[in-house]
Design an enzyme around this catalytic site. Structure first.
Site, PDB file in Angstrom:
ATOM      1  N   SER A  78       0.808  -1.223   0.000  1.00 56.01           N
ATOM      2  CA  SER A  78       0.000   0.000   0.000  1.00 56.01           C
ATOM      3  C   SER A  78       0.841   1.273   0.000  1.00 56.01           C
ATOM      4  CB  SER A  78      -0.945  -0.001   1.208  1.00 56.01           C
ATOM      5  OG  SER A  78      -0.212  -0.183   2.382  1.00 56.01           O
ATOM      6  N   THR A 178      -1.549   3.703   4.627  1.00 57.11           N
ATOM      7  CA  THR A 178      -0.597   4.798   4.410  1.00 57.11           C
ATOM      8  C   THR A 178       0.450   4.729   5.503  1.00 57.11           C
ATOM      9  OG1 THR A 178      -2.295   6.245   3.477  1.00 57.11           O
ATOM     10  CG2 THR A 178      -0.364   7.346   4.411  1.00 57.11           C
ATOM     11  N   THR A 196       1.781   7.004   0.250  1.00 58.50           N
ATOM     12  CA  THR A 196       0.864   5.890  -0.027  1.00 58.50           C
ATOM     13  C   THR A 196       0.746   5.659  -1.529  1.00 58.50           C
ATOM     14  OG1 THR A 196      -1.382   5.075   0.383  1.00 58.50           O
ATOM     15  CG2 THR A 196      -1.193   7.393  -0.147  1.00 58.50           C
ATOM     16  N   ARG A 206      -6.912   9.509  -9.633  1.00 58.42           N
ATOM     17  CA  ARG A 206      -7.369   9.798  -8.264  1.00 58.42           C
ATOM     18  C   ARG A 206      -6.186  10.151  -7.349  1.00 58.42           C
ATOM     19  NH1 ARG A 206      -6.564   7.547  -2.784  1.00 58.42           N
ATOM     20  NH2 ARG A 206      -8.490   7.879  -1.652  1.00 58.42           N
ATOM     21  N   VAL A 207      -6.333  11.255  -6.643  1.00 61.35           N
ATOM     22  CA  VAL A 207      -5.380  11.622  -5.601  1.00 61.35           C
ATOM     23  C   VAL A 207      -6.163  11.624  -4.290  1.00 61.35           C
ATOM     24  CG1 VAL A 207      -3.930  13.487  -4.699  1.00 61.35           C
ATOM     25  CG2 VAL A 207      -3.902  12.975  -7.135  1.00 61.35           C
ATOM     26  N   GLY A 208      -5.611  10.995  -3.285  1.00 59.11           N
ATOM     27  CA  GLY A 208      -6.321  10.895  -2.008  1.00 59.11           C
ATOM     28  C   GLY A 208      -5.984  12.013  -1.049  1.00 59.11           C
ATOM     29  N   ASP A 209      -6.216  11.742   0.210  1.00 55.61           N
ATOM     30  CA  ASP A 209      -5.973  12.739   1.251  1.00 55.61           C
ATOM     31  C   ASP A 209      -4.492  12.887   1.602  1.00 55.61           C
ATOM     32  OD1 ASP A 209      -5.976  10.093   2.225  1.00 55.61           O
ATOM     33  OD2 ASP A 209      -6.270  10.786   4.282  1.00 55.61           O
ATOM     34  N   THR A 229      -4.440   8.076   8.266  1.00 54.22           N
ATOM     35  CA  THR A 229      -4.618   6.959   7.339  1.00 54.22           C
ATOM     36  C   THR A 229      -6.110   6.653   7.312  1.00 54.22           C
ATOM     37  OG1 THR A 229      -3.975   4.676   6.837  1.00 54.22           O
ATOM     38  CG2 THR A 229      -4.194   5.235   9.164  1.00 54.22           C
ATOM     39  N   GLY A 230      -6.570   6.071   6.219  1.00 53.71           N
ATOM     40  CA  GLY A 230      -7.992   5.737   6.147  1.00 53.71           C
ATOM     41  C   GLY A 230      -8.605   6.121   4.821  1.00 53.71           C
ATOM     42  N   ASN A 231      -9.910   6.176   4.812  1.00 49.17           N
ATOM     43  CA  ASN A 231     -10.649   6.470   3.585  1.00 49.17           C
ATOM     44  C   ASN A 231     -10.450   7.941   3.186  1.00 49.17           C
ATOM     45  OD1 ASN A 231     -12.645   7.259   1.750  1.00 49.17           O
ATOM     46  ND2 ASN A 231     -14.038   5.662   2.458  1.00 49.17           N
ATOM     47  N   GLY A 232      -9.454   8.146   2.332  1.00 53.87           N
ATOM     48  CA  GLY A 232      -9.011   9.502   2.038  1.00 53.87           C
ATOM     49  C   GLY A 232     -10.021  10.355   1.306  1.00 53.87           C
TER      50      GLY A 232
END
Ligand code: ASP
Length: 311
Positions: A78, A178, A196, A206-209, A229-232
């Site tokens: 990850s 992450t 991450t 897609r770019v996350g948090d 960390t988590g659902n960004g």
């Protein structure tokens, strides 16, 4: 492969009662230097950071090199090299580093073909007047800075992607984590960062948090720092790392601050899970978790080198 996150997210309880449970008791006396990281693999990252911190090195070097440890590990699916790819089979990386003394930050999003994303983020911070570079242009910048272009997709990750693709009942994403790290060095200077490969099989682009300053990581040299960390996709709507640091400024302990920050997400009714680690400028460790049954994270200072289960 164990679908660990999905398993944990299945164990949902009502918001509030599980955020930061048992997180208030500070275990161990705060000392400097100190470093905290997300997940079990944070312990190996902390070991690299500790090599630097224990010799009087800077938290900036410690966070960069510590996170590199996870990025370069092909077994970590990850983060960095070996990370699971997007829906098209391409690995793309997100990373941020924020350094307390100048209140400076650098970030990369959707970075391709470069293993140490956090090091590219540091170059953005130190070698440009900008803060955030993305996509192929971030890769071109990295190459100009001397980084090597390499294939990030390991055979193992490719096989996982191929079997996902071949499954007509596949979920759009099912694995993510992450490496987030916050360190305070012997001088009391704070650095926060994270890196991450994001959600596996994410929509391309897609770019996350994680690379978003204040969402994935944040620090203030007067206060401390936090990393997420988590659902960004949901977490970035709440800037949880920034909020945690600001709550610490108002006097909350790191764990109280993390819990109150995540409670803002749970209060909005999302089903998203996530977790925060934080550290105060004095070296107090803290964490909280939302919708995760536990949240293993790694702490290290002169007295301890341990993985806390975060139950
Ligand atoms: N926050 C990361 C992302 O959404 C994934 C994770 O930390 O689990 O890209």
């Amino acid at each position: 492969m164990i679908n660990r996150r999905k398993f944990l997210e299945g164990m949902v309880v009502v918001a509030g009662s599980f955020v930061g449970r048992r997180a208030w008791a500070q275990e161990g006396k705060p000392t400097l230097p100190a470093v905290i990281s997300t997940w079990e693999y944070g312990q190996k990252a902390n070991a690299v950071a500790w090599e630097i911190l224990s010799k009087g090195g800077s938290s900036l070097d410690a966070v960069e090199k510590g996170i590199n440890r996870a990025e370069l590990d092909p077994e970590n699916d990850s983060v960095g090299y070996g990370g699971l790819p997007n829906e098209d089979g391409e690995v793309t990386l997100d990373a941020v580093i924020m350094h307390g003394p100048p209140h400076a930050a650098g970030a990369v999003g959707c970075l391709k073909r470069i293993k140490p994303a956090i090091s590219v983020a540091r170059k953005v911070m130190e070698k440009t007047k900008h803060t955030f570079l993305v996509g192929e242009d971030a890769t071109r910048f990295a190459v100009k800075m001397g980084f090597k272009e390499e294939d990030l997709l390991t055979e193992k990750a490719k096989k996982t992607w191929e079997s996902w693709k071949a499954d007509p009942k596949r979920n759009s994403y099912w694995s993510h984590d992450t490496i987030g790290m916050v360190a305070v060095d012997a001088k009391g200077d704070v650095t926060a960062g994270c890196s991450t490969s994001g959600l596996s099989f994410k929509v391309a682009g897609r770019v996350g948090d994680s690379p978003i300053i204040g969402s994935g990581a944040y620090c203030d040299n007067d206060i401390g720092g936090a990393a997420a960390t988590g659902n960004g996709d949901v977490m970035m709507r709440f800037c949880p790392a920034l909020v945690a640091v600001e709550l610490m400024r108002q006097g909350k302990s790191p764990s109280e601050a993390c819990a109150a920050s995540l409670a803002r997400i749970s209060g909005k009714g999302y089903e998203a899970g996530g977790a925060l680690v934080a550290i105060s400028k004095k070296g107090d460790f803290g964490y909280a978790r939302l919708r995760y049954a536990d949240f293993p994270h790694a702490v290290r200072n002169a007295q301890m080198d341990e993985i806390r289960k975060g139950r």
